[in-house]
Design a protein around this motif. Sequence first.
Motif, PDB file in Angstrom:
ATOM      1  N   ILE A   1      54.402 -27.077  54.577  1.00 48.01           N
ATOM      2  CA  ILE A   1      53.654 -26.286  53.569  1.00 48.01           C
ATOM      3  C   ILE A   1      52.252 -26.543  54.537  1.00 48.01           C
ATOM      4  O   ILE A   1      51.586 -27.700  54.313  1.00 48.01           O
TER       5      ILE A   1
ATOM      6  N   VAL B   1      61.599 -24.459  53.796  1.00 48.45           N
ATOM      7  CA  VAL B   1      60.610 -24.116  54.823  1.00 48.45           C
ATOM      8  C   VAL B   1      60.382 -25.286  55.710  1.00 48.45           C
ATOM      9  O   VAL B   1      61.149 -26.543  55.688  1.00 48.45           O
TER      10      VAL B   1
ATOM     11  N   GLU C   1      42.401 -20.600  52.213  1.00 47.91           N
ATOM     12  CA  GLU C   1      42.380 -21.160  51.014  1.00 47.91           C
ATOM     13  C   GLU C   1      43.682 -21.355  50.111  1.00 47.91           C
ATOM     14  O   GLU C   1      43.758 -21.636  48.878  1.00 47.91           O
ATOM     15  N   THR C   2      45.026 -21.457  50.864  1.00 50.87           N
ATOM     16  CA  THR C   2      46.112 -21.574  50.288  1.00 50.87           C
ATOM     17  C   THR C   2      47.129 -22.379  51.088  1.00 50.87           C
ATOM     18  O   THR C   2      46.561 -22.574  52.305  1.00 50.87           O
ATOM     19  N   GLN C   3      47.932 -23.122  50.299  1.00 50.10           N
ATOM     20  CA  GLN C   3      48.881 -23.925  51.113  1.00 50.10           C
ATOM     21  C   GLN C   3      50.093 -22.795  51.649  1.00 50.10           C
ATOM     22  O   GLN C   3      50.873 -22.594  50.531  1.00 50.10           O
ATOM     23  N   LEU C   4      50.062 -22.341  52.677  1.00 48.91           N
ATOM     24  CA  LEU C   4      51.076 -21.473  53.184  1.00 48.91           C
ATOM     25  C   LEU C   4      52.194 -21.810  53.628  1.00 48.91           C
ATOM     26  O   LEU C   4      52.161 -22.795  54.400  1.00 48.91           O
ATOM     27  N   SER C   5      53.395 -21.047  53.336  1.00 49.90           N
ATOM     28  CA  SER C   5      54.616 -21.513  54.057  1.00 49.90           C
ATOM     29  C   SER C   5      55.271 -20.317  54.047  1.00 49.90           C
ATOM     30  O   SER C   5      55.421 -19.341  53.258  1.00 49.90           O
ATOM     31  N   ARG C   6      55.923 -19.982  55.491  1.00 47.69           N
ATOM     32  CA  ARG C   6      56.824 -18.976  55.519  1.00 47.69           C
ATOM     33  C   ARG C   6      58.123 -19.468  55.483  1.00 47.69           C
ATOM     34  O   ARG C   6      58.653 -20.363  56.397  1.00 47.69           O
ATOM     35  N   ALA C   7      58.987 -18.928  54.759  1.00 46.14           N
ATOM     36  CA  ALA C   7      60.543 -19.674  54.627  1.00 46.14           C
ATOM     37  C   ALA C   7      61.169 -18.985  55.897  1.00 46.14           C
ATOM     38  O   ALA C   7      61.165 -17.909  56.389  1.00 46.14           O
TER      39      ALA C   7
ATOM     40  N   ILE D   1      62.442 -25.189  46.375  1.00 47.21           N
ATOM     41  CA  ILE D   1      61.725 -25.218  47.853  1.00 47.21           C
ATOM     42  C   ILE D   1      62.316 -26.306  48.521  1.00 47.21           C
ATOM     43  O   ILE D   1      62.010 -27.451  48.225  1.00 47.21           O
TER      44      ILE D   1
ATOM     45  N   GLN E   1      48.148 -25.988  55.022  1.00 47.07           N
ATOM     46  CA  GLN E   1      46.774 -25.602  54.405  1.00 47.07           C
ATOM     47  C   GLN E   1      46.333 -24.240  55.477  1.00 47.07           C
ATOM     48  O   GLN E   1      45.909 -24.827  56.579  1.00 47.07           O
ATOM     49  N   LYS E   2      46.230 -23.300  54.923  1.00 44.57           N
ATOM     50  CA  LYS E   2      45.739 -21.971  55.573  1.00 44.57           C
ATOM     51  C   LYS E   2      44.679 -21.382  54.938  1.00 44.57           C
ATOM     52  O   LYS E   2      45.047 -20.713  53.953  1.00 44.57           O
TER      53      LYS E   2
END
Lengths: 144, 144, 320, 320
Positions: free
Chosen positions: C20, C17, C25-31, C96, C22-23
Motif C-alpha cells: 500500500i 495487494v 493524497e491517498t494510500q493507493l494499492s492496486r489488487a 485486504i 502513498q501516492k
Amino acid sequence: MRVKDIMTRDLTAVRENQSLKALIFLLEKSELSGVPVIDKRGTVVGFISERDVIQAALPNYFEMLRTASYLPDINQLSRRLEEIKEDPVSEYMVEDVISVDEDEEDIHVADLIIRNELNRVPVVDEDGMLTGIVQRIDLLGALL
Amino acid sequence: MRVKDIMTRDLTAVRENQSLKALIFLLEKSELSGVPVIDKRGTVVGFISERDVIQAALPNYFEMLRTASYLPDINQLSRRLEEIKEDPVSEYMVEDVISVDEDEEDIHVADLIIRNELNRVPVVDEDGMLTGIVQRIDLLGALL
Amino acid sequence: MILTITLNPAYDLIYWVKEIEQKGETQLSRAFRTHSSAGGKGINVSIYLASVGVENIAMGLIGGHTGRTIKRSLREEGIITNFTWISEETRSNVAILKKGQEDNPIEINSTGPEISERVLDQFMEQYETMLHRVSCVVLSGSLPPGVPKSYYRKLVEKAKETGIRTVVNTGGEYVRPAAKAGPFLIKPDIRERKEVMDQALTNSQSIIDAGRKMLDFGTEFVLLSHGLTGDILISKDKIWELKANREELTVRNRVGAGDSLIGGIIHQLEEGKSVPEAVRYGLAAGMASVEVYEKICRDTSLVRAQLEEITLNELGDSTK
Amino acid sequence: MILTITLNPAYDLIYWVKEIEQKGETQLSRAFRTHSSAGGKGINVSIYLASVGVENIAMGLIGGHTGRTIKRSLREEGIITNFTWISEETRSNVAILKKGQEDNPIEINSTGPEISERVLDQFMEQYETMLHRVSCVVLSGSLPPGVPKSYYRKLVEKAKETGIRTVVNTGGEYVRPAAKAGPFLIKPDIRERKEVMDQALTNSQSIIDAGRKMLDFGTEFVLLSHGLTGDILISKDKIWELKANREELTVRNRVGAGDSLIGGIIHQLEEGKSVPEAVRYGLAAGMASVEVYEKICRDTSLVRAQLEEITLNELGDSTK
C-alpha cells in the motif's frame, strides 16, 4: 400519471443487423425476455423476444406443443438454433411493434399491455427513437 | 433432460395466512411477478401473482380495460387496495395450481408453460412440498 | 438435508495487494488478485457443503442489491435458497491481504442493518416450515442489531423439539445463550477474544473447564479450536485432542477456514463418521481452505493431504 | 442531453473506521459508517448531473452481479442507462477512511476485467447511435485491460465529426492520445503523478507549458487542478488562475471530488455560463463533495457557499 412517470429509462436494445447469437448473449446478461430492435440512428424498427427465437429455430414448435399427439425433441431445437445463430435479428423480429410515447396516460399503456398480453412496451419520442421501456412491473409498481 | 436439471431451487413463497401487504413487499423485494402459496408444512396450496392482486382490488378491472367504452381510474385501484391489504392471501390466490415434479421430462413442462401461458410453475415433491420453481427463462436457458 | 442459518450475511470482497503506497493524497494499492463471494458464516458452510455434493438450504436475512447478488450467486452454487427480505441493504465485508503478510489480513466489517420484529416473525415462520424437511441445522456467526442476544437459543430449542441436530458456531456474547439450549455441537469462535463462558482460556485445563460449563446445559459436544494447544473436543464422558501440523501451511487466505471446518464436520457426519473423526476431517478442510486463494477449498485431494498431518488422541475421561 | 462514458466502472464501497486494531490473527475494524454506490469517474459525473436535474445517459461496460447492481442503482438515480454487457464481473473498489485521517484514505482498486474486441465493436455501435441525441460527451477515467491506449482519441474524433462537445478527464498514459483528438476541454488527472505530456509540473510556468502542448493539438481548454499553486485554466489566447481557500475544509471523503468538479462545469455550461465561470463553479462543487460523507454533494447551497471562497483571475495572454 403519464408514461414518463412510470417508464424505465433503459435503452437496452439490439441493432437490426446483429446476430441471433448476440441477441441471446444480451438477453442472458441483462435478464430480459425481449428487447426493442433499433436501426443505426436509434429508431425502433421492431421487437424480438425469446419466444421469437424459439419460433425462428423451429417454426412449427408451438404448433407441435399444442397438439398433444407429438412432443418434439428439445435437442432438435438446439440443433436448428446452431444453424441460424449468425442470422441477423431483423429476419425474425416482430416488425409491427406496439410502442407508446412519454406523454401518454399510464392507463392507456395499462390497457395496451393487458389487452395484448405484453410484458414490455418500448417508449419512443416524436422521431420514433427509443427513450425507454414500460414493463408490466413498472405499471404495477405504480399501483401498489 | 428432466425438471430437476433446469429448475431454480429457490423456495420463495408466501404462507396462506400472510397479508396481501406482506405479499406485495415480497414481490417487490424479490422482483418476482408471482409466488407459490404454502401452508405451515411447506405444502403448495395455491399460487398468487400481481395480476391476482389487481383482480382482488378491482374484480372487474380487466373487464373494464377490455371494453374500450370505459377506462377505470388508477387511483380507484390504489384506494381499494388500501382497504383489502390486511386480508390473507388465501382469499385471493388461485387454488387450482399447476405444478410439476422433479423427475418429469422438461418437454412436458415446456408444454404446460406454453399451453397455459405461464411464467412460473412450482416444483413439488411426492408430498406436495415446494422444492423449487421452473421459470420460462430456465426453460429457454436450457435450449439456448 | 442440511439447513444453514445466516442472520447477518455479507458479500465478501477479498483483495491481494503487493503493498500500500502513498501516492499523492491517498494510500493507493492496486489488487493483483480479487475474489468476491456471498458470505457470512452460515453461507460459507453452505458453499462448502454444495462443493462436496451435500444438499443444503440457506436461510437468513437479505436486502437490496447486495441481497439479490447473494441469492443469485448461491443459486449458481447449487444451494437451495429460502431467504427473508429486509428493506435495507445487506452489508459488504472487505479483507485486504498484503503479500508476505497473508496471515495478518486487514479486515473491515460493518455491523449490518437493524432488524425489525416484523422481519424476525417472518423469518421464524419460514424457519419452522423448513424444520419439516431437514436433519441438521447449522447456526453460524454474529447476530445483526435488533435481534435479541438469545435468538440462537430459541432457534436451537425449536429444532430440538422437532428432533433435529443443531451445530452452533458463534462467538462472544452469543455463546452462552446458544449453549443453554443444549445443541448437539458447539464451537465457540474465539479468534477475537480468548475467553468463553466468562472463562479465560490460557491452557488445556481452562479449556476443558469452559467446555464442561457448556456440557452442563445439555450440549453434547464442544469443540475448542484455538491455537493455544492442540484443538480439544469434549463430550459428556470423553476428551479428545487433535494436533495439526500448521507450520508448513502457506497462508493464502484465512477467510472461510472456520466455516470449512464446520462444513467438513457436517459432511463427514452425513457420511456416517463418528464425531471425533468428523472433527479431524473438518480441521483438515479448514487447513486446506487457508492454502487456496478462494474462500473455500473445493479440491478434496488437498483436504485428504492435510488429514494426514492431523493426529487424534483420546485424552481421557472428561468427568474427572 | 449529456452522455457520460465509463469504460472501467466499479462499485464503490467506502468505510469510515475509528481505528484498525490487531485482534488475534487479523487487523480488525468495524466500520461506524458505510456508503456504497455505483462508481467509476463517468458514472460519478452522471450521478452529479442527475442530482442537479441535468438529463444524462450513462454508457460503458458492465458485467455480472456487480454490473446489474450498477445498472439498477443508476436507474434509481434517474439516469438513462445504455450499457454494453461483458461476460466478466465488474470490479469493486474500496476506500477506508480512518477517523482524523480522512484526507489520507487507503484505497484498494482492482484493474478490472480484460475487454475483448467483440465487446469494443458492440460498444462503438451503441456509442455512434447515441451521438445522434446528445450535445456533450464526457470521457472519464482509466481504460480497462484490452482497450487500446488511443481509444479516447477515437471516441473524441467520432463525437467531433458529429459536432458534439467533448470533455476528457483522465490521467497518465491516456492523456496524450485524448489531447491529440482536440477535445473541447481536457482535465488531466494528476493525483498520482505530477506530470503531464512528459512535462513535470513544478510551478506555474511548467503547468502553462504542459497546457500549451495540449492546445497545439486543437484542444480548446485545458484545466490543471493540482494543489501546487492555484488551479490553472488555459485557452488558446487566455490564462485564468483560480484560487480556492481549502484550509478550512473538513475532509469527510475525497472520493468523487474530481468528478463533481467535471459535473459542476458541465452543469454550468448547460446553463449558458462561460468556461471560466463554469470551472469556478466546478471547483466549488468538488470542494463541497469533500465535506460530505456521500460521494457526491447533492446540496447546491453547500456548493454556493464554497463558490464564495474561490477567486477567478485572468493571468494574461497564453500566447506569450
